[in-house]
Design an enzyme around this catalytic site. Structure first.
Site, mmCIF file in Angstrom:
data_model
loop_
_atom_site.group_PDB
_atom_site.id
_atom_site.type_symbol
_atom_site.label_atom_id
_atom_site.label_comp_id
_atom_site.label_asym_id
_atom_site.label_seq_id
_atom_site.Cartn_x
_atom_site.Cartn_y
_atom_site.Cartn_z
ATOM 1 N N GLY A 78 0.792 -1.223 0.000
ATOM 2 C CA GLY A 78 0.000 0.000 0.000
ATOM 3 C C GLY A 78 0.822 1.271 0.000
ATOM 4 O O GLY A 78 0.294 2.355 0.232
ATOM 5 N N ARG A 114 -9.965 4.487 -12.282
ATOM 6 C CA ARG A 114 -9.684 4.943 -10.932
ATOM 7 C C ARG A 114 -10.249 6.331 -10.627
ATOM 8 O O ARG A 114 -10.644 6.606 -9.506
ATOM 9 C CB ARG A 114 -8.179 4.915 -10.652
ATOM 10 N N CYS A 153 -19.896 6.878 -22.922
ATOM 11 C CA CYS A 153 -21.206 7.512 -22.756
ATOM 12 C C CYS A 153 -21.548 7.619 -21.275
ATOM 13 O O CYS A 153 -22.503 7.025 -20.776
ATOM 14 C CB CYS A 153 -22.265 6.703 -23.511
#
Length: 461
Positions: free
Chosen positions: A276, A358, A389
């Site tokens: 992380g 993301r 779209c």
């Protein structure tokens, strides 16, 4: 709205400092911490990576395309190995995995974490030694566990009582004793998005420490004696810059180690603090260097082991984003440029949320630059958007680009190596982009572009 007025509202946007200091030179400049290490501007202003210009890359491979600086990725592997020379460094394959990357990280002395049968298949197909593979996942199927046992993976991180029972039965059936770690949820809230903070109690991963499930899991494994319990695992989230969360996590996990020792007279020899570790997506981000991380994590573990009178366990970590994230940028072609009532300019590119979800999923921030040329135009506040779209189809929320950006220009977005291609989709039936590795002025295709024929091949109706 003029650039300096926009800056007063938006502050330090994107990748090149405060808006009121913006000049054409500022907008053309590259902040080194955001780009692969071998990225520069060419004589005519085009982006050059590892000796190859992006216009040549676009001409050969098309756009959008993920561009990987191979030496950058390898050097980041070496940085972590040098910072953690006596520990095990597992590359977290979920960030991005393909056979070429598996071979790169293996050649650089890394271990590999996988979290699905598909990732395990890629790892084995690329020749990763199975004993250097760890297998994660909160819902591993029986078939996946069978495959892991048959391949001889080095360790399995167990995540539930059902998995302990399932793996125990399979180990008895095969007369093997797989090495396992217990994933512990330690109640640490990482300073990150809710969906990527993984150690607080109300979520799907691991065994609760506070509720007593973690100690119960350890005692069950030890008492049954079928699985070899090597240690404990904790992962507190993603895109983390502050090591204080690791300090709290280590304290709680090592207190559990002491409980296990006191209950059964067994000191577990391993501890995995997860990954992380954050990277720079914009100028706001200030990640720690691997050697600084190593120094802080060792200090935390040594201190807590001394407090609990434990021998220091063998440590492992799991960087993924920190290795592949900065090594890649995505190259797009501009299709339309649209000014909206003088508020901002929308720069539409030929990709979007299908190649980088993301921004829409995590409200992530990215930077961008005009990549195919230099510009002397004044900066303008722009939003780089995709072709899908969806109004939420945003690649870069706010960035200053030259006011003369036009259709046909190339725009590059750095920091897209992690969780972009791996989370890519075929939304609106858009084929996923290729991945191209560049080294010493030469480009090679490592993941080919999907085609419309690929889409139709799965449509058997």
């Amino acid at each position: 709205m003029r650039a300096h007025e926009a800056g007063a509202l938006h502050g330090d946007i994107g990748n090149r400092g405060p808006a009121w200091l913006r000049t054409p030179a500022d907008v053309n400049a590259l902040m080194p911490q955001l780009w692969p290490r071998n990225t520069t501007r060419g004589a005519d202003g085009d982006l050059v990576v590892a000796g190859l210009g992006v216009r040549d890359i676009a001409a050969e491979f098309g756009t959008p395309v993920y561009v990987l600086d191979e030496d950058d990725l390898r050097s980041r592997c070496r940085d972590f190995r040098a910072a953690f020379p006596t520990e095990d460094v597992y590359y977290a394959g979920k960030a991005f995995l393909c056979r070429a990357v598996v071979r790169m990280i293996a050649e650089e002395g890394m271990f590999l974490d996988v979290c699905s049968g598909g990732e395990l298949t890629v790892a084995l197909a690329a020749g990763m030694p199975p004993e250097r593979i760890g297998f994660h996942g909160n819902n591993k199927s029986e078939a996946e566990l069978r495959r892991a046992l048959d391949a001889g993976v080095g360790r399995i991180i167990v995540d539930s009582f059902a998995e302990i029972d399932r793996l125990t039965a399979l180990a008895r059936e095969r007369a093997v004793r797989p090495r396992v770690l217990i994933r512990v949820t330690v109640g640490v809230e990482a300073h990150t998005h809710e969906f990527i903070a993984t150690a607080h109690e109300d979520q799907k991963f691991g065994f609760s420490l506070a509720g007593g499930a973690a100690i119960a899991a350890a005692l069950r494994i030890l008492d049954e004696g079928v699985l070899e319990l090597r240690g404990l695992h904790s992962h507190i989230g993603s895109q983390i810059f502050d090591t204080s969360g690791f300090e709290v996590s280590a304290r709680r996990v090592l207190a559990l180690q002491a409980q296990i020792r006191d209950a059964r007279g067994v000191q577990l020899p391993e501890l995995d603090l997860g990954g992380g570790f954050g990277i720079a997506y914009t100028s706001q981000d200030d990640p720690a260097a691997p050697h600084d991380l190593a120094k802080r994590l060792r200090k935390i573990v040594d201190s807590e082991c001394a407090a609990e009178q434990l021998a220091v366990p063998h440590l492992s970590i799991e960087p993924g984003r920190a290795i592949v994230g900065p090594a890649v940028f995505t190259l797009y072609e501009v299709g339309t440029v649209k000014d909206v009532d003088g508020i901002r300019t929308y720069v539409s590119v030929d990709g979007g949320m299908s190649d980088n979800i993301r921004t829409a999923l995590y409200d992530a921030s990215y930077s961008a630059t005009l990549a195919s040329r230099a510009s002397t135009a004044e900066p303008m506040l722009a939003r780089v958007v995709g072709k899908h779209c969806e109004s939420g189809d945003i690649v870069v929320k706010d960035e200053f680009l030259p006011a003369d950006v036009q259709p046909g220009d190339l725009v590059a977005v750095p920091g897209t190596g992690a969780y972009c291609r791996s989370m890519a989709s075929n939304y609106n039936h858009v084929p996923r982009p290729p991945v191209v590795a560049v080294r010493d002025g030469q480009a090679r295709l490592i993941v080919r572009r999907e085609t419309e024929a690929d889409l139709l091949a799965l449509d058997v109706g």
